[in-house]
Design a protein around this motif. Structure first.
Motif, mmCIF file in Angstrom:
data_model
loop_
_atom_site.group_PDB
_atom_site.id
_atom_site.type_symbol
_atom_site.label_atom_id
_atom_site.label_comp_id
_atom_site.label_asym_id
_atom_site.label_seq_id
_atom_site.Cartn_x
_atom_site.Cartn_y
_atom_site.Cartn_z
ATOM 1 N N LEU A 142 -4.683 0.854 -1.027
ATOM 2 C CA LEU A 142 -3.715 1.672 -0.293
ATOM 3 C C LEU A 142 -2.654 0.816 0.383
ATOM 4 O O LEU A 142 -2.942 -0.238 0.934
ATOM 5 C CB LEU A 142 -4.424 2.535 0.760
ATOM 6 C CG LEU A 142 -5.324 3.623 0.201
ATOM 7 C CD1 LEU A 142 -5.954 4.412 1.338
ATOM 8 C CD2 LEU A 142 -4.564 4.551 -0.715
ATOM 9 N N ALA A 143 -1.421 1.301 0.313
ATOM 10 C CA ALA A 143 -0.290 0.580 0.892
ATOM 11 C C ALA A 143 -0.286 0.739 2.407
ATOM 12 O O ALA A 143 -0.678 1.771 2.945
ATOM 13 C CB ALA A 143 1.011 1.115 0.314
ATOM 14 N N ASP A 144 0.186 -0.297 3.073
ATOM 15 C CA ASP A 144 0.333 -0.230 4.517
ATOM 16 C C ASP A 144 1.618 0.494 4.902
ATOM 17 O O ASP A 144 1.666 1.180 5.921
ATOM 18 C CB ASP A 144 0.355 -1.638 5.116
ATOM 19 C CG ASP A 144 -0.978 -2.340 4.973
ATOM 20 O OD1 ASP A 144 -2.009 -1.646 4.994
ATOM 21 O OD2 ASP A 144 -0.987 -3.569 4.833
ATOM 22 N N TYR A 145 2.658 0.341 4.094
ATOM 23 C CA TYR A 145 3.957 0.939 4.399
ATOM 24 C C TYR A 145 4.546 1.577 3.150
ATOM 25 O O TYR A 145 4.340 1.098 2.037
ATOM 26 C CB TYR A 145 4.946 -0.127 4.917
ATOM 27 C CG TYR A 145 4.501 -0.764 6.194
ATOM 28 C CD1 TYR A 145 4.624 -0.091 7.402
ATOM 29 C CD2 TYR A 145 3.939 -2.028 6.200
ATOM 30 C CE1 TYR A 145 4.198 -0.669 8.578
ATOM 31 C CE2 TYR A 145 3.514 -2.613 7.373
ATOM 32 C CZ TYR A 145 3.647 -1.925 8.551
ATOM 33 O OH TYR A 145 3.215 -2.499 9.709
ATOM 34 N N TRP A 146 5.285 2.646 3.363
ATOM 35 C CA TRP A 146 6.045 3.305 2.308
ATOM 36 C C TRP A 146 7.510 3.274 2.718
ATOM 37 O O TRP A 146 7.835 3.506 3.885
ATOM 38 C CB TRP A 146 5.619 4.755 2.163
ATOM 39 C CG TRP A 146 4.298 4.960 1.518
ATOM 40 C CD1 TRP A 146 3.071 4.603 2.009
ATOM 41 C CD2 TRP A 146 4.059 5.570 0.266
ATOM 42 N NE1 TRP A 146 2.090 4.947 1.145
ATOM 43 C CE2 TRP A 146 2.661 5.567 0.054
ATOM 44 C CE3 TRP A 146 4.872 6.138 -0.696
ATOM 45 C CZ2 TRP A 146 2.080 6.094 -1.077
ATOM 46 C CZ3 TRP A 146 4.277 6.674 -1.826
ATOM 47 C CH2 TRP A 146 2.894 6.634 -2.005
ATOM 48 N N ILE A 147 8.375 3.003 1.772
ATOM 49 C CA ILE A 147 9.815 3.059 2.024
ATOM 50 C C ILE A 147 10.375 4.187 1.178
ATOM 51 O O ILE A 147 10.206 4.195 -0.045
ATOM 52 C CB ILE A 147 10.507 1.717 1.658
ATOM 53 C CG1 ILE A 147 9.955 0.609 2.538
ATOM 54 C CG2 ILE A 147 12.011 1.848 1.791
ATOM 55 C CD1 ILE A 147 10.447 -0.768 2.169
#
Length: 139
Positions: free
Chosen positions: A57-62
């Motif tokens: 799982l990603a820590d941040y989404w842009i």
């Protein structure tokens, strides 16, 4: 003197044995409940941790309208960024009275971040991109 004290202790113990047994039972139930909750919490924590590791799982989404390869290179050049992957996300309202909305995630390559879990069926093999839907006109 010691004999009288021992007789009193035995008499008091016989009179209060049910109260003592009730206290022991309540304490045992409390310890069992605490141990069960503790075991449940640690099991859930381990399962959630494993699921996060498997899905990466990603820590941040842009969120941005269009991300070019130059934007990806800029993001990769940041010091603490380990991995970057772009995907297109869109919502499609399905025809009919149900009002259902289909939430699609499209990727250029195999998912390495936020890997979806396949519950049934099989994954795509790459040849599907070359074939249109059978009997359906392309829009």
């Amino acid at each position: 003197m010691v004999g009288m004290l021992q007789k009193k202790i035995l008499r008091d113990t016989k009179e209060n044995r049910w109260s003592f047994l009730a206290i022991v039972c309540i304490c045992s139930l409390g310890i069992a409940l605490f141990s069960g909750i503790n075991l449940y919490v640690t099991t859930v924590e381990a399962a959630v941790s494993d699921a996060y590791k498997q899905a990466n799982l990603a820590d941040y989404w842009i969120y941005k309208g269009e991300i070019s390869p130059a934007h990806l290179a800029d993001l990769r050049s940041l010091g603490e960024v380990q991995e970057v992957q772009r995907r297109k996300v869109t919502d499609i309202t399905l025809p009919g009275t149900s009002g259902a909305v289909l939430h699609l995630h499209a990727l250029d390559e195999t998912a390495t971040i936020n890997v979806p879990e396949l519950l049934e069926g099989s994954g795509l093999d790459g040849s599907e991109a070359q074939r249109p839907f059978a009997g359906q006109p392309l829009c």
